[in-house]
Design a protein around this motif. Structure first.
Motif, PDB file in Angstrom:
ATOM      1  N   GLY A  92      23.812   4.267  -5.427  1.00 47.41           N
ATOM      2  CA  GLY A  92      22.739   4.791  -6.273  1.00 47.41           C
ATOM      3  C   GLY A  92      23.195   5.874  -7.247  1.00 47.41           C
ATOM      4  N   LYS A  93      24.313   6.552  -6.942  1.00 45.65           N
ATOM      5  CA  LYS A  93      24.855   7.565  -7.859  1.00 45.65           C
ATOM      6  C   LYS A  93      25.424   6.938  -9.130  1.00 45.65           C
ATOM      7  N   TYR A  94      25.716   5.648  -9.073  1.00 44.61           N
ATOM      8  CA  TYR A  94      26.370   4.978 -10.181  1.00 44.61           C
ATOM      9  C   TYR A  94      25.430   4.040 -10.946  1.00 44.61           C
ATOM     10  N   ILE A  95      24.176   4.052 -10.576  1.00 43.17           N
ATOM     11  CA  ILE A  95      23.180   3.322 -11.360  1.00 43.17           C
ATOM     12  C   ILE A  95      22.372   4.378 -12.114  1.00 43.17           C
ATOM     13  N   GLU A  96      22.650   4.467 -13.395  1.00 47.52           N
ATOM     14  CA  GLU A  96      21.986   5.439 -14.257  1.00 47.52           C
ATOM     15  C   GLU A  96      20.718   4.796 -14.831  1.00 47.52           C
ATOM     16  N   VAL A  97      19.654   5.598 -14.942  1.00 50.45           N
ATOM     17  CA  VAL A  97      18.381   5.116 -15.455  1.00 50.45           C
ATOM     18  C   VAL A  97      18.016   5.945 -16.683  1.00 50.45           C
ATOM     19  N   GLU A  98      17.749   5.256 -17.786  1.00 46.23           N
ATOM     20  CA  GLU A  98      17.287   5.914 -19.004  1.00 46.23           C
ATOM     21  C   GLU A  98      15.871   5.416 -19.295  1.00 46.23           C
ATOM     22  N   PHE A  99      14.904   6.326 -19.277  1.00 46.85           N
ATOM     23  CA  PHE A  99      13.542   5.982 -19.660  1.00 46.85           C
ATOM     24  C   PHE A  99      13.455   6.170 -21.171  1.00 46.85           C
ATOM     25  N   LEU A 100      13.033   5.123 -21.877  1.00 46.72           N
ATOM     26  CA  LEU A 100      13.075   5.107 -23.332  1.00 46.72           C
ATOM     27  C   LEU A 100      11.680   5.254 -23.933  1.00 46.72           C
ATOM     28  N   TYR A 101      11.608   5.952 -25.060  1.00 51.56           N
ATOM     29  CA  TYR A 101      10.345   6.151 -25.773  1.00 51.56           C
ATOM     30  C   TYR A 101       9.842   4.884 -26.425  1.00 51.56           C
ATOM     31  N   ASN A 102      10.684   4.272 -27.220  1.00 52.40           N
ATOM     32  CA  ASN A 102      10.237   3.200 -28.091  1.00 52.40           C
ATOM     33  C   ASN A 102      10.625   1.855 -27.512  1.00 52.40           C
ATOM     34  N   ALA A 103       9.632   1.130 -27.021  1.00 56.41           N
ATOM     35  CA  ALA A 103       9.904  -0.163 -26.408  1.00 56.41           C
ATOM     36  C   ALA A 103      10.377  -1.187 -27.429  1.00 56.41           C
ATOM     37  N   ASP A 104      10.112  -0.957 -28.720  1.00 63.38           N
ATOM     38  CA  ASP A 104      10.536  -1.893 -29.759  1.00 63.38           C
ATOM     39  C   ASP A 104      11.984  -1.652 -30.185  1.00 63.38           C
ATOM     40  N   LYS A 105      12.300  -0.402 -30.507  1.00 61.35           N
ATOM     41  CA  LYS A 105      13.643  -0.090 -31.004  1.00 61.35           C
ATOM     42  C   LYS A 105      14.612   0.275 -29.885  1.00 61.35           C
TER      43      LYS A 105
END
Length: 195
Positions: free
Chosen positions: A102-115
C-alpha cells in the motif's frame, strides 16, 4: 323552638336549596378542535457509481491508471460532508513481503474529470488508510463540493489516478501480490434549521 331559630333554619334551608339549584343547572359554552400533525424525516442516500472503481491485473512499478466515478445524492436531504474510510488487504503470493504494498500505490484525486490535469490531493493508500475521515473530507471532498456540499438530487464526478510507484530499487517482493482496496463513503447531513 324560638323565632330566631326558625328564622335561622329557614335562611339556611333557602341558601342550601339555591346552591343545589344553581349547582345543578350551572352551564357553560365549550368547543373542541383536533389538529392532525406530521413529522416526516428526510433521507440521506449517497451512491457511488460504479461500485467497482478499479480492477487490474499485471501491473508493474511505473504503471499508472485513471478511473472516474460518480457520487450521487439520491436522497431528499442535502449532504454537507462526505467522509471516506480506506481499508485494504494484501495477498502476499510468495509470502516474502517485508514492506507494505500500500505504500507504493499512490492516489491522486483530480479536480477536472475531463482534462485530468489538476491534483486536489496526493497520498498513498497506506497513508490514506491511517487518515481520519474528517481530514480526508477537508483535503478531497471539500475542495470539490465547497460550502454547498452535495445537494439532494445532484451528481458529482470524481477522477482518481493510481500510480504504482517505482522507487528505483528492487521491488521483487511485490511480484504476484494482490492488493484488495475497499473505500467506504459516508454521508453526513447539513445542520438543522428552522422550518
Amino acid at each position: 323552638m324560638g323565632i330566631k331559630k326558625q328564622l335561622g333554619i329557614g335562611i339556611l334551608s333557602a341558601t342550601l336549596g339555591l346552591t343545589m339549584i344553581g349547582g345543578g343547572t350551572y352551564a357553560y359554552f365549550s368547543d373542541d378542535e383536533v389538529t392532525q400533525n406530521t413529522f416526516a424525516a428526510g433521507t440521506l442516500d449517497l451512491t457511488a457509481e460504479p461500485t467497482e472503481i478499479i480492477n487490474l491485473d499485471n501491473i508493474k512499478p511505473g504503471d499508472h491508471m485513471v478511473r472516474t466515478f460518480e457520487l450521487q445524492n439520491n436522497g431528499t436531504l442535502d449532504i454537507a460532508k462526505v467522509l471516506l474510510e480506506t481499508d485494504y488487504s494484501i495477498i502476499d503470493a510468495k509470502k516474502d513481503n517485508t514492506d507494505d504494498f500500500g505504500k507504493y500505490i499512490e492516489v491522486e484525486f483530480l479536480y477536472n474529470a475531463d482534462k485530468l490535469d489538476e491534483v486536489i490531493y496526493k497520498t498513498t493508500l497506506a497513508e490514506l488508510k491511517k487518515m481520519k475521515p474528517e481530514t480526508i473530507n477537508k483535503h478531497i471532498f471539500y475542495p470539490q463540493f465547497g460550502e454547498e456540499g452535495l445537494p439532494a438530487g445532484t451528481i458529482d464526478d470524481f477522477a482518481v489516478k493510481f500510480n504504482f510507484v517505482d522507487n528505483g530499487k528492487d521491488q521483487n517482493e511485490f511480484q504476484g501480490d494482490t492488493l484488495k482496496l475497499e473505500w467506504t463513503f459516508k454521508a453526513e447531513q447539513t445542520t438543522g434549521e428552522e422550518k
